[in-house]
Scaffold this active site. Structure first.
Site, PDB file in Angstrom:
ATOM      1  CG  ASN A 176      -6.686  -0.651   0.990  1.00 23.36           C
ATOM      2  OD1 ASN A 176      -5.950  -0.227   0.084  1.00 23.36           O
ATOM      3  ND2 ASN A 176      -6.253  -1.000   2.146  1.00 23.36           N
ATOM      4  CG  HIS A 192      -3.214   3.680   1.699  1.00 22.82           C
ATOM      5  ND1 HIS A 192      -3.569   3.089   0.436  1.00 22.82           N
ATOM      6  CD2 HIS A 192      -3.451   2.539   2.478  1.00 22.82           C
ATOM      7  CE1 HIS A 192      -4.123   2.068   0.578  1.00 22.82           C
ATOM      8  NE2 HIS A 192      -3.829   1.725   1.957  1.00 22.82           N
ATOM      9  CB  CYS A 227      -0.905   0.142   1.301  1.00 23.47           C
ATOM     10  SG  CYS A 227      -2.207  -1.440   1.097  1.00 23.47           S
TER      11      CYS A 227
HETATM   12  O1  UT7 Z   1      -4.058  -0.515   3.440  1.00 23.88           O
HETATM   13  C1  UT7 Z   1      -2.959  -1.473   4.131  1.00 23.88           C
HETATM   14  C2  UT7 Z   1      -3.438  -1.060   5.810  1.00 23.88           C
HETATM   15  N1  UT7 Z   1      -4.267  -1.587   6.025  1.00 23.88           N
HETATM   16  C3  UT7 Z   1      -5.207  -0.850   6.971  1.00 23.88           C
HETATM   17  O2  UT7 Z   1      -4.823   0.214   7.039  1.00 23.88           O
HETATM   18  C4  UT7 Z   1      -6.099  -1.604   7.723  1.00 23.88           C
HETATM   19  C5  UT7 Z   1      -6.266  -1.095   8.992  1.00 23.88           C
HETATM   20  N2  UT7 Z   1      -7.428  -1.815   9.858  1.00 23.88           N
HETATM   21  C6  UT7 Z   1      -8.550  -1.617   9.435  1.00 23.88           C
HETATM   22  O3  UT7 Z   1      -8.985  -0.652   8.874  1.00 23.88           O
HETATM   23  C7  UT7 Z   1      -9.633  -1.906  10.819  1.00 23.88           C
HETATM   24  O4  UT7 Z   1      -8.943  -2.644  11.518  1.00 23.88           O
HETATM   25  C8  UT7 Z   1     -10.810  -2.689  10.038  1.00 23.88           C
HETATM   26  C9  UT7 Z   1     -11.825  -2.159   9.324  1.00 23.88           C
HETATM   27  C10 UT7 Z   1      -9.799  -4.152   9.199  1.00 23.88           C
HETATM   28  C11 UT7 Z   1     -11.444  -3.615  11.251  1.00 23.88           C
HETATM   29  O5  UT7 Z   1     -11.946  -2.630  11.953  1.00 23.88           O
HETATM   30  P1  UT7 Z   1     -11.623  -2.745  13.539  1.00 23.88           P
HETATM   31  O6  UT7 Z   1     -12.585  -1.821  14.277  1.00 23.88           O
HETATM   32  O7  UT7 Z   1     -10.269  -2.880  14.101  1.00 23.88           O
HETATM   33  O8  UT7 Z   1     -12.538  -4.220  13.922  1.00 23.88           O
HETATM   34  P2  UT7 Z   1     -11.965  -5.530  14.659  1.00 23.88           P
HETATM   35  O9  UT7 Z   1     -10.946  -6.047  13.601  1.00 23.88           O
HETATM   36  O10 UT7 Z   1     -11.226  -5.175  15.933  1.00 23.88           O
HETATM   37  O11 UT7 Z   1     -13.180  -6.364  14.548  1.00 23.88           O
HETATM   38  C12 UT7 Z   1     -14.293  -5.936  15.404  1.00 23.88           C
HETATM   39  C13 UT7 Z   1     -15.362  -7.257  15.232  1.00 23.88           C
HETATM   40  C14 UT7 Z   1     -14.979  -8.721  15.396  1.00 23.88           C
HETATM   41  O12 UT7 Z   1     -15.644  -9.150  16.067  1.00 23.88           O
HETATM   42  P3  UT7 Z   1     -15.552  -9.868  17.795  1.00 23.88           P
HETATM   43  O13 UT7 Z   1     -14.192 -10.497  17.752  1.00 23.88           O
HETATM   44  O14 UT7 Z   1     -15.492  -8.307  18.337  1.00 23.88           O
HETATM   45  O15 UT7 Z   1     -16.558 -10.472  17.981  1.00 23.88           O
HETATM   46  C15 UT7 Z   1     -14.786  -9.227  14.056  1.00 23.88           C
HETATM   47  O16 UT7 Z   1     -15.099 -10.487  14.114  1.00 23.88           O
HETATM   48  O17 UT7 Z   1     -15.972  -6.875  13.771  1.00 23.88           O
HETATM   49  C16 UT7 Z   1     -15.969  -8.298  13.347  1.00 23.88           C
HETATM   50  N3  UT7 Z   1     -15.718  -8.198  11.750  1.00 23.88           N
HETATM   51  C17 UT7 Z   1     -16.965  -7.920  11.140  1.00 23.88           C
HETATM   52  N4  UT7 Z   1     -18.550  -7.852  11.421  1.00 23.88           N
HETATM   53  C18 UT7 Z   1     -19.148  -7.734  10.515  1.00 23.88           C
HETATM   54  C19 UT7 Z   1     -14.618  -8.282  11.003  1.00 23.88           C
HETATM   55  N5  UT7 Z   1     -14.990  -8.054   9.684  1.00 23.88           N
HETATM   56  C20 UT7 Z   1     -16.456  -7.900   9.953  1.00 23.88           C
HETATM   57  C21 UT7 Z   1     -17.232  -7.726   8.734  1.00 23.88           C
HETATM   58  N6  UT7 Z   1     -18.643  -7.636   8.887  1.00 23.88           N
HETATM   59  N7  UT7 Z   1     -17.094  -7.664   7.562  1.00 23.88           N
END
Ligand code: UT7
Length: 323
Positions: free
Chosen positions: A280, A250, A114
């Site tokens: 992304n 980005h 990225c």
């Molecule tokens: O481009 C390269 C660099 N990449 C990035 O910059 C990405 C960086 N990360 C992010 O953008 C965010 O961390 C995400 C959008 C990927 C995730 O957001 P988050 O607020 O960090 O959520 P999380 O990973 O802590 O997950 C929260 C919950 C989890 O459930 P539990 O364990 O709390 O019960 C996941 O299983 O959300 C759940 N979850 C979803 N729920 C519904 C994960 N994906 C989904 C989904 N729909 N698609």
């Protein structure tokens, strides 16, 4: 007099197929609301069958050349940032070179995931400052839809396909921060974090693999490292955040974009945001945002822009430029 790499053209290409968040609701345990509120993404474009990264890149390159009023023959080098090249080799850049009918100069790919476009810009700048090239086509192009695990809801809803390109030209400046062109760059990587964001396959493991991400871990690194690299690059150009007209980040997550702007003391009306429409697109996201930002009338000649990115590696960096 100081030699500067000045942007004389910009263009982009997005595949025709638009996929709204709602499409994922039917296939996965997810909702439009979750995707929007956690990432800011509303839709993304996916390439058609046979529409490869070099095809997207060629469309974007042609648009940038037309904007610059240049022919392919006017270009000395192509630097293409991608992690999703058509083939193991040749480089996607040489495929674009052939597709443009360019029979001189040189072309190569840069792979910094990225952060790829920031790395490519920095390399192109070095080619121009060292006198190895007068005009360089810098492209970011990706087909991340080809490395998605469609059963992994935590990644497959986040990424999209697309391409953007700039034409850089060697021009003489005064050597001050008022010059047009690239004013400074800052590149970083730390391979200890490879497991946070990687593809679990590749040539040497004789597989293609899928993108794997510990999103919340990457998130934790992102805001801090992005604000820090942007400030380092500004420092190198003897500028501060208050000089910025536009941050062109980005486009991975609106919350990262907002957090970085806040950490730099800037309001969101100084940020070009396209994540809602593109998702992304990895190395393509910054040139896409530059092109869309110009078309929207946000980015104008003379504006001071900071582009910053972080991704797999981890690799991150920033470029300060005057449009
Ligand atoms: O481009 C390269 C660099 N990449 C990035 O910059 C990405 C960086 N990360 C992010 O953008 C965010 O961390 C995400 C959008 C990927 C995730 O957001 P988050 O607020 O960090 O959520 P999380 O990973 O802590 O997950 C929260 C919950 C989890 O459930 P539990 O364990 O709390 O019960 C996941 O299983 O959300 C759940 N979850 C979803 N729920 C519904 C994960 N994906 C989904 C989904 N729909 N698609």
């Amino acid at each position: 007099m100081t030699r500067r790499a000045v942007i004389i053209g910009v263009g982009h290409y997005l595949p025709e197929r638009v996929v709204e968040n709602a499409e994922f609701e039917a296939k996965l345990e997810t909702t439009d609301e979750w995707i929007r509120s956690r990432s800011g993404i509303e839709r993304r474009h996916f390439a058609a069958e046979g529409e490869t990264t070099s095809v997207l890149a060629t469309h974007a390159a042609k648009a940038a050349l037309a904007d610059a009023g240049c022919d392919a023959d006017d270009i000395d080098a192509i630097v293409l940032a991608t992690s999703t090249a058509d083939f193991t080799f040749p480089s996607a850049a040489t495929m674009v070179q052939a597709a443009l009918g360019m029979t001189k100069g040189f072309a190569f790919d840069v792979q910094a995931v990225c952060a790829g476009f920031v790395y490519a810009l920095s390399n192109a700048n070095a080619l121009i400052l060292s006198g190895q090239a007068k005009r360089v086509l810098v492209i970011g192009a990706e087909t991340f839809s080809r490395i998605m695990d469609w059963t992994d809801r935590s990644t497959c809803v986040l990424f999209g396909d697309g391409a953007g390109a700039l034409v850089l030209e060697a021009q003489n400046g005064e050597g001050s921060a008022d010059d047009r062109g690239l004013l400074s760059t800052d590149l970083n990587s730390d391979g200890r974090y490879k497991d946070l964001l990687h593809v679990d396959g590749g040539v040497s493991t004789q597989s293609t693999g899928f993108l794997r991400m510990q999103g919340n871990q990457v998130f934790r690194h992102a805001v801090e490292k992005l604000a820090s690299t942007a400030n380092t690059a500004l420092d190198r150009a003897n500028l501060t955040a208050s000089d910025i007209d536009w941050i062109v980040p980005h486009q991975a997550n609106i919350r990262i974009i907002q957090g970085t702007a806040k950490k730099m003391g800037l309001s969101m009306d100084k940020v070009v945001v396209t994540v809602q429409d593109h998702g992304n697109t990895s190395a393509a996201s910054i040139p896409l945002a530059l092109s869309v930002g110009k078309l929207r009338g946000q980015i104008k000649q003379g504006d001071l822009i900071v582009a910053e990115a972080i991704g797999g590696g981890l690799a991150w960096g920033a470029v300060v430029l005057r449009w």
